[in-house]
Design an enzyme around this catalytic site. Structure first.
Site, short mmCIF file in Angstrom:
data_model
loop_
_atom_site.label_atom_id
_atom_site.label_comp_id
_atom_site.label_asym_id
_atom_site.label_seq_id
_atom_site.Cartn_x
_atom_site.Cartn_y
_atom_site.Cartn_z
N GLU A 176 1.41 3.92 2.61
CA GLU A 176 1.79 3.76 3.92
C GLU A 176 3.60 3.79 4.01
OE1 GLU A 176 -1.66 0.71 4.29
OE2 GLU A 176 0.19 -0.09 4.33
N GLU A 231 1.82 -3.53 11.56
CA GLU A 231 1.19 -2.21 11.39
C GLU A 231 1.72 -1.35 12.29
OE1 GLU A 231 -1.26 -1.75 9.05
OE2 GLU A 231 -2.12 -3.70 8.50
N HIS A 288 0.97 -1.22 -0.07
CA HIS A 288 0.22 -0.14 -0.03
C HIS A 288 0.92 1.17 -0.09
CE1 HIS A 288 -2.91 -2.83 1.89
NE2 HIS A 288 -3.17 -3.05 0.66
ZN ZN Z 1 -1.53 -1.61 4.34
#
Ligand code: ZN
Length: 374
Positions: A168, A334, A165
Site C-alpha cells: 500500500e 484508507e 501493509h
Molecule cells: Zn492495509
C-alpha cells in the site's frame, strides 16, 4: 535488443511465464514469503520500444483481493517519476494491460512505487530540518531500521504511521506529504499544530515487506496489523518497537495509513467495537470525519467498512488496540488503488500527489479539533 522483463530490484515482484513476443506476454505475481497473499506487482519491461505490447497477468482469482481488479488500471512510467494509468481490463482471473513503450525501458506497477531508497531520502531530508528529531525505534526481522521522525513541542501526543501493509505504497506517499508540511517552518497552521502537539511519524512500518515486493506481510509472512495485541520479537519486532515507543509517550491521536484494493473512495475505519469505548471517543471520531469531509472533497463517509459490533473489535489491529489502551482517537485511513469515484482522474487515477494533498487535509482537520483533544 530482445524482450526482457525484470523485477530483481527494490520492491520488485513478477514472475515470467512466457515472453516470446510483445503481443504475447504472460506473467504471474509472486506470493509474499511464507504466506498466500499476493497482489502487488512492479517490474521493468525492456526491448519493446514503439511496439504494441499485451501483458496478461494470470491466476488473479486466487489473489488476496480479487475484487480489486475489476475497474482497475495499472500504472506505468518511463522515468520512474511520473506514473500514469495504462489501459487494463480484467476477466476470468486475468488482467490484460496494453502498453506501447515510448522508450527502451518502461516500468509497470500496481501503484506508484515508494522504494526503500526514497524512504532513506525522506528520512535524511526531513530529519535534517530544524526542530525535527530522527530516531530508530528498533529493527525489522531482516535488520532494517524502524525510522521515526518527531516534530513539534506541544503536550498532545500524535502518532502517524504507514505501510504496515507494504504494497500500500500510497500510505508512504501520504506520509511524505504529512512530513513535508509538518516540518515547514513558514506555514502558520503547521506552526500552530507544532505548538499544540508533538508528532511521531513512522513512514514505513514494514521495510522488509517493502523491499521484497510484498503485498501484506513482513519477511516471516506475518500480517503486522494483526499483531498489536501481543507483538513478539520472533514474529513482529516492527510492531513491538512501535508499541513500546507509543507506551512511553502515551497516545492522544493516531492515524494508521492504508490503501484499499477494492473500494474506489477515501474512508476512515474507526474503533466502534472496542470493550473500553467511551462516548467521548465516539464523539471525537464523528467530529473528525465531519471536519475532514468539509475540508476536502476527496474524503467521504457514505462508503467504507461496516463498524464492528459492540465488544467485537479485533484488538490485534493497531487502531483498535490504541483506542482501547489509551482511550484516544485512533483511526485507520484508507485510500484507493483504483481511481477515486467521486473525483476521478482518467490520466493518473488516485496518485502520489492526491495522497499528499489528503495528508495536508487530514492535518488541517486535526488542527481544527485539536482543542477538543485536550
Ligand atoms: Zn492495509
Amino acid at each position: 535488443m530482445s524482450l526482457d522483463i525484470s523485477a530483481a530490484f527494490d520492491g520488485g515482484n513478477i514472475e515470467v511465464v512466457r515472453a516470446g513476443a510483445p503481443d504475447d506476454i504472460e506473467l504471474q505475481i509472486r506470493k509474499d514469503a511464507h504466506s498466500e497473499f499476493f497482489q502487488w506487482f512492479h517490474f521493468r519491461l525492456s526491448g519493446a520500444r514503439g511496439q504494441a505490447c499485451t501483458l496478461r497477468i494470470t491466476g488473479l482469482a486466487a489473489s488476496a483481493y480479487p475484487g480489486g481488479w475489476p475497474g482497475y488500471q495499472a500504472v506505468i512510467s518511463h522515468d520512474r517519476e511520473q506514473w500514469l494509468r495504462a489501459p487494463s481490463r480484467y476477466e476470468d482471473g486475468t488482467l490484460t494491460i496494453s502498453v506501447t513503450p515510448l522508450h527502451d525501458h518502461v516500468w509497470l506497477a500496481y501503484f506508484a512505487p515508494y522504494s526503500i531508497e526514497r524512504h532513506h531520502d525522506l528520512v535524511a531530508r526531513i530529519g535534517g530540518r530544524p526542530g525535527v528529531r530522527a530516531r530508530v525505534l528498533g529493527h525489522s526481522l531482516e535488520g532494517q531500521p524502524m525510522d521515526c521522525l518527531s516534530i513539534g513541542e506541544g503536550p498532545l501526543q500524535c502518532w502517524l504511521y504507514a505501510r504496515q501493509h507494504p504494497g500500500e505504497t500510497m500510505a508512504e506517499w501520504w506520509m511524505e506529504g504529512a512530513l513535508e508540511w509538518l516540518s515547514d517552518r513558514d506555514d502558520p497552521l503547521a506552526q500552530q499544530l507544532r505548538a499544540g502537539a508533538t508528532f511521531h511519524c513512522i513512514p514505513n512500518m514494514n521495510p522488509d515487506g517493502s523491499r521484497r515486493g510484498h503485498l501484506r506481510t513482513n519477511a516471516a509472512g506475518v500480517n503486522l496489523n494483526r499483531e498489536w495485541a501481543a507483538p513478539s520479537a520472533a514474529r513482529s519486532p516492527e510492531v513491538l518497537a512501535a508499541l513500546a515507543a507509543m507506551a512511553e509517550t502515551g497516545v492522544d491521536f493516531a492515524i494508521d495509513v492504508h490503501g484499499d484494493e477494492a473500494i474506489p473512495q477515501v474512508f476512515i475505519a474507526g474503533f466502534e467495537g472496542i470493550p473500553n469505548i467511551t462516548e467521548r471517543q465516539l464523539a471525537l471520531l464523528a467530529r473528525y470525519k465531519t471536519v475532514l469531509a468539509g475540508i476536502t472533497p476527496d474524503f467521504q463517509t457514505r462508503i467504507g467498512y461496516p463498524a464492528s459490533a459492540p465488544g467485537k473489535a479485533n484488538l490485534a489491529m493497531s487502531t483498535n488496540q490504541l483506542a482501547n489502551r489509551f482511550g484516544c482517537l485512533a483511526m485507520t485511513l484508507e485510500m484507493p488503488f483504483k481511481d477515486h469515484d467521486d473525483n476521478p482522474d482518467a490520466v493518473a487515477g488516485w496518485s502520489p500527489a492526491r495522497s499528499q494533498a489528503l495528508a495536508r487535509a487530514c492535518l488541517a482537520a486535526l488542527a481544527e479539533i485539536l482543542p477538543e483533544l485536550r
